[in-house]
Design a protein around this motif. Structure first.
Motif, PDB file in Angstrom:
ATOM      1  N   GLU A 355       0.835  -1.202   0.000  1.00 56.98           N
ATOM      2  CA  GLU A 355       0.000   0.000   0.000  1.00 56.98           C
ATOM      3  C   GLU A 355       0.874   1.257   0.000  1.00 56.98           C
ATOM      4  N   LYS A 356       1.906   1.269   0.857  1.00 58.93           N
ATOM      5  CA  LYS A 356       2.797   2.433   0.930  1.00 58.93           C
ATOM      6  C   LYS A 356       3.488   2.678  -0.406  1.00 58.93           C
ATOM      7  N   TRP A 357       4.037   1.597  -0.956  1.00 53.20           N
ATOM      8  CA  TRP A 357       4.740   1.740  -2.240  1.00 53.20           C
ATOM      9  C   TRP A 357       3.806   2.297  -3.310  1.00 53.20           C
ATOM     10  N   ALA A 358       2.599   1.747  -3.416  1.00 58.74           N
ATOM     11  CA  ALA A 358       1.665   2.171  -4.462  1.00 58.74           C
ATOM     12  C   ALA A 358       1.288   3.646  -4.301  1.00 58.74           C
ATOM     13  N   ILE A 359       0.945   4.053  -3.085  1.00 62.53           N
ATOM     14  CA  ILE A 359       0.506   5.439  -2.859  1.00 62.53           C
ATOM     15  C   ILE A 359       1.650   6.424  -3.033  1.00 62.53           C
ATOM     16  N   LEU A 360       2.796   6.125  -2.437  1.00 65.34           N
ATOM     17  CA  LEU A 360       3.926   7.052  -2.525  1.00 65.34           C
ATOM     18  C   LEU A 360       4.467   7.156  -3.945  1.00 65.34           C
ATOM     19  N   THR A 361       4.461   6.054  -4.669  1.00 63.56           N
ATOM     20  CA  THR A 361       4.896   6.115  -6.063  1.00 63.56           C
ATOM     21  C   THR A 361       3.930   6.962  -6.882  1.00 63.56           C
ATOM     22  N   TYR A 362       2.630   6.740  -6.693  1.00 64.58           N
ATOM     23  CA  TYR A 362       1.628   7.469  -7.474  1.00 64.58           C
ATOM     24  C   TYR A 362       1.614   8.958  -7.140  1.00 64.58           C
ATOM     25  N   THR A 363       1.936   9.313  -5.890  1.00 70.03           N
ATOM     26  CA  THR A 363       1.891  10.730  -5.480  1.00 70.03           C
ATOM     27  C   THR A 363       3.275  11.386  -5.453  1.00 70.03           C
ATOM     28  N   ASN A 364       4.286  10.679  -5.948  1.00 71.34           N
ATOM     29  CA  ASN A 364       5.651  11.213  -5.899  1.00 71.34           C
ATOM     30  C   ASN A 364       6.061  11.615  -4.484  1.00 71.34           C
ATOM     31  N   ASN A 365       5.767  10.726  -3.537  1.00 73.42           N
ATOM     32  CA  ASN A 365       6.189  10.879  -2.139  1.00 73.42           C
ATOM     33  C   ASN A 365       5.498  12.042  -1.444  1.00 73.42           C
ATOM     34  N   LYS A 366       4.289  12.379  -1.833  1.00 74.41           N
ATOM     35  CA  LYS A 366       3.625  13.531  -1.235  1.00 74.41           C
ATOM     36  C   LYS A 366       2.426  13.164  -0.365  1.00 74.41           C
ATOM     37  N   ALA A 367       2.168  11.869  -0.206  1.00 73.63           N
ATOM     38  CA  ALA A 367       1.015  11.452   0.596  1.00 73.63           C
ATOM     39  C   ALA A 367       1.401  11.234   2.043  1.00 73.63           C
ATOM     40  N   VAL A 368       0.417  11.392   2.919  1.00 71.13           N
ATOM     41  CA  VAL A 368       0.557  10.982   4.316  1.00 71.13           C
ATOM     42  C   VAL A 368       0.003   9.568   4.397  1.00 71.13           C
ATOM     43  N   ILE A 369       0.843   8.631   4.850  1.00 74.42           N
ATOM     44  CA  ILE A 369       0.430   7.235   4.923  1.00 74.42           C
ATOM     45  C   ILE A 369      -0.268   6.976   6.248  1.00 74.42           C
ATOM     46  N   ASN A 370      -1.374   6.234   6.188  1.00 71.96           N
ATOM     47  CA  ASN A 370      -2.021   5.759   7.405  1.00 71.96           C
ATOM     48  C   ASN A 370      -1.306   4.488   7.825  1.00 71.96           C
ATOM     49  N   ALA A 371      -0.468   4.595   8.870  1.00 77.03           N
ATOM     50  CA  ALA A 371       0.385   3.478   9.271  1.00 77.03           C
ATOM     51  C   ALA A 371      -0.273   2.547  10.278  1.00 77.03           C
ATOM     52  N   LYS A 372      -1.508   2.816  10.685  1.00 76.52           N
ATOM     53  CA  LYS A 372      -2.158   1.991  11.693  1.00 76.52           C
ATOM     54  C   LYS A 372      -2.475   0.617  11.130  1.00 76.52           C
ATOM     55  N   LYS A 373      -2.277  -0.394  11.987  1.00 76.07           N
ATOM     56  CA  LYS A 373      -2.631  -1.746  11.595  1.00 76.07           C
ATOM     57  C   LYS A 373      -4.093  -1.990  11.944  1.00 76.07           C
ATOM     58  N   GLY A 374      -4.919  -2.208  10.922  1.00 76.81           N
ATOM     59  CA  GLY A 374      -6.335  -2.435  11.170  1.00 76.81           C
ATOM     60  C   GLY A 374      -7.060  -1.153  11.522  1.00 76.81           C
ATOM     61  N   ALA A 375      -8.356  -1.194  11.499  1.00 79.97           N
ATOM     62  CA  ALA A 375      -9.199  -0.053  11.893  1.00 79.97           C
ATOM     63  C   ALA A 375      -8.765   1.235  11.211  1.00 79.97           C
ATOM     64  N   ASP A 376      -8.423   1.143   9.911  1.00 81.11           N
ATOM     65  CA  ASP A 376      -7.959   2.331   9.190  1.00 81.11           C
ATOM     66  C   ASP A 376      -9.093   3.085   8.509  1.00 81.11           C
ATOM     67  N   LYS A 377     -10.329   2.652   8.780  1.00 83.87           N
ATOM     68  CA  LYS A 377     -11.519   3.295   8.210  1.00 83.87           C
ATOM     69  C   LYS A 377     -11.499   3.288   6.682  1.00 83.87           C
ATOM     70  N   GLY A 378     -10.781   2.328   6.100  1.00 86.66           N
ATOM     71  CA  GLY A 378     -10.731   2.239   4.648  1.00 86.66           C
ATOM     72  C   GLY A 378      -9.836   3.262   3.999  1.00 86.66           C
ATOM     73  N   ILE A 379      -9.010   3.941   4.774  1.00 87.14           N
ATOM     74  CA  ILE A 379      -8.110   4.965   4.223  1.00 87.14           C
ATOM     75  C   ILE A 379      -6.672   4.502   4.394  1.00 87.14           C
ATOM     76  N   ASP A 380      -5.941   4.440   3.286  1.00 89.60           N
ATOM     77  CA  ASP A 380      -4.535   4.046   3.336  1.00 89.60           C
ATOM     78  C   ASP A 380      -3.596   5.237   3.197  1.00 89.60           C
ATOM     79  N   GLY A 381      -4.098   6.351   2.699  1.00 88.71           N
ATOM     80  CA  GLY A 381      -3.262   7.536   2.547  1.00 88.71           C
ATOM     81  C   GLY A 381      -4.109   8.763   2.262  1.00 88.71           C
ATOM     82  N   ILE A 382      -3.511   9.946   2.474  1.00 85.03           N
ATOM     83  CA  ILE A 382      -4.229  11.215   2.282  1.00 85.03           C
ATOM     84  C   ILE A 382      -3.274  12.239   1.679  1.00 85.03           C
TER      85      ILE A 382
END
Length: 500
Positions: A355-382
């Motif tokens: 998830e981190k690789w996909a989001i950071l690659t797509y946003t050119n390292n500009k996303a905030v990653i949701n690092a919580k394990k579980g209970a992420d409310k369906g959000i992996d990055g913002i």
């Protein structure tokens, strides 16, 4: 040697890719959460504080990895471990019990053993830690190095004033750096790290020798000592002249445990020379590799999180434009097969790495990653962008590596509403179905005065598009997660190499 950056578990990388006696200097600053109460760590009670920060993973729990690691040590896997290491871990197991602290010490024993192997006979090793477990780490270092004709050289106390201060105990304002060498035939460039001599406490007159060099004279027990002012003096083993980075420091990138470049410059200048190979097996935000690049050392960097790898690449490109064409990258997905392999890793430590690789690659390292394990409310990055009212508006990301369906898009639409997000991007390893595309289109369009054209409120992006078509987020963002590093010098050479 081409400079190397590895994305993966440093133990695996060391064992598979780094040759015996190939490294001149190794520095590591492994993460360890010293904010927890020492008694909690020692007695293994209380809730574990997961992940010191979103940038790296706190991997030390008594789990299958720890059990496998201690078994390797106790059975002396491939004859790697000294008898002193085996006896030490056996004793620590009896004293500490099976918990997070022992898991940490087992992890460090495995890696320090490999670092000793890859060091040249003339090589040096610096381990940066804090007082939480430094006394245990020194026992491990002695068991690995001193039992194999290596030497303990220094315990360096790095003192600083930054950070908060408690009124309940003496403020904790130092780190510990252990300095070991593999043999007595080590390199130490004392003249490269000398400080200007402080003459304020010396009352002797300044004299000149026959060559015009200024010195002060001191006589002890009838013997004359000359203190040459132009030569300077070596730093003591307590360093107070280098401060930790404060939040507003020009050098700071936004990484929580970033160390100042001047600290690494002292270590690298003292214990290596130009073109020597320097290894950092926990390279974090890349301070070691950036300083090596500046000082014309060759380097090998390893980190287990893509957030760190992404930051290092950005830092190097900002500081040394063109340098990415000169380094070799290992472990970063370069095709669908390698992306699928990353997604299917069963190691819980790297569960969210796809998830981190996909989001950071797509946003050119500009996303905030949701690092919580579980209970992420369906959000992996913002990420945030500027809306019509000049207030930041939110884009949320969700990443799926398995089977996908139109219900996933409906759920994402509900999450958008709950999170007051203006846009959502659904990244999928598998191809979306027609119903998914139709459901996404039904969410409508978004248009602002800052956009040249409207865009879908829910966008579906495939891993294939990210890898093969180099598709990236094409929205101007209003908030940068990480600061850019200062440009230092431009590098022009060969093409970047990817190796999975």
């Amino acid at each position: 040697m081409v400079n190397q950056l590895y994305y993966g578990d440093n133990l695996e990388v060391l064992r598979r890719y780094i040759k015996d006696e190939s490294v001149d200097l190794c520095y590591i600053d492994p993460p360890f959460n010293s904010k927890r109460n020492y008694n909690q760590i020692y007695n293994n009670i209380g809730a574990e504080d997961k992940a010191q920060a979103q940038a790296f993973i706190d991997t030390w729990e008594w789990d299958d990895h720890a059990i496998h690691g201690i078994n390797e040590i106790l059975i002396n896997y491939h004859g790697l471990f000294t008898q002193q290491c085996i006896a030490l871990i056996t004793g620590l197991s009896n004293v500490l019990g099976k918990g997070s602290l022992l898991a940490y010490l087992v992890s460090m024993t495995l890696r320090i053993t490999e670092i000793h192997r890859v060091l040249k006979p003339t090589g040096s090793f610096y381990l940066h830690c804090d007082p939480t477990a430094s006394h245990y780490l020194k026992l491990i270092l002695d068991a690995v190095f001193c039992s194999q004709r290596g030497n303990y050289i220094n315990e360096i106390i790095w003192c600083y004033e930054t950070g908060g201060r408690s009124n309940n105990f003496y403020p904790r304002k130092h780190d510990t750096i252990f300095y070991y060498c593999k043999s007595s035939n080590r390199l130490f460039n004392d003249n490269l790290v000398r400080l200007k001599r402080d003459t304020s406490t010396m009352h002797e007159p300044v004299l000149e020798d026959e060559f015009g060099h200024k010195y002060q004279r001191n006589v002890k027990n009838g013997k004359e000592y000359r203190y040459y002012l132009d030569k300077g003096v070596l730093p003591n083993d307590w360093w107070i002249d280098i401060q930790a980075l404060n939040p507003s420091a020009k050098e700071r990138l936004g990484y929580p445990t970033q160390k100042p470049e001047s600290l690494l410059e002292r270590i690298i200048k003292a214990s290596s020379k130009e073109n020597d190979i320097v290894l950092d097996a926990y390279c974090g935000c890349g301070t070691t590799v950036a300083v090596c690049q500046k000082l014309d050392r060759q380097w090998i960097g390893i980190d287990i999180t893509y957030q760190s790898i992404s930051l290092i690449l950005k830092r190097l490109e900002d500081s040394f434009p063109g340098v990415l064409k000169t380094i070799k990258l290992h472990g970063i997905p370069k095709d669908i097969e390698s992306a699928r392999a990353l997604a299917n890793k069963t190691d819980d430590r790297t569960r969210k790495e796809f998830e981190k690789w996909a989001i950071l690659t797509y946003t050119n390292n500009k996303a905030v990653i949701n690092a919580k394990k579980g209970a992420d409310k369906g959000i992996d990055g913002i990420v945030y962008f500027q809306g019509d009212k000049n207030d930041p508006e939110k884009i949320i990301f969700q990443v799926k590596s398995g089977k996908v369906k139109s219900g996933d898009i409906r759920d994402l639409l509900g999450t958008m509403t709950l999170e007051s997000a203006s846009l959502a991007i659904f990244i999928t390893l598998e191809e979306p179905t027609k119903d998914m595309l139709k459901t996404a289109k039904s969410a409508g369009f978004y248009q602002s005065k800052y956009m040249s054209h409207s865009c879908d409120k829910i966008q579906i992006v495939t891993i294939k598009e990210i890898i093969e078509d180099q598709q990236r987020l094409n929205i101007r963002l209003s908030y940068e997660v990480l600061k850019s590093a200062e440009k230092q010098k431009e590098v022009r050479v060969n093409q970047i190499e990817l190796d999975i």
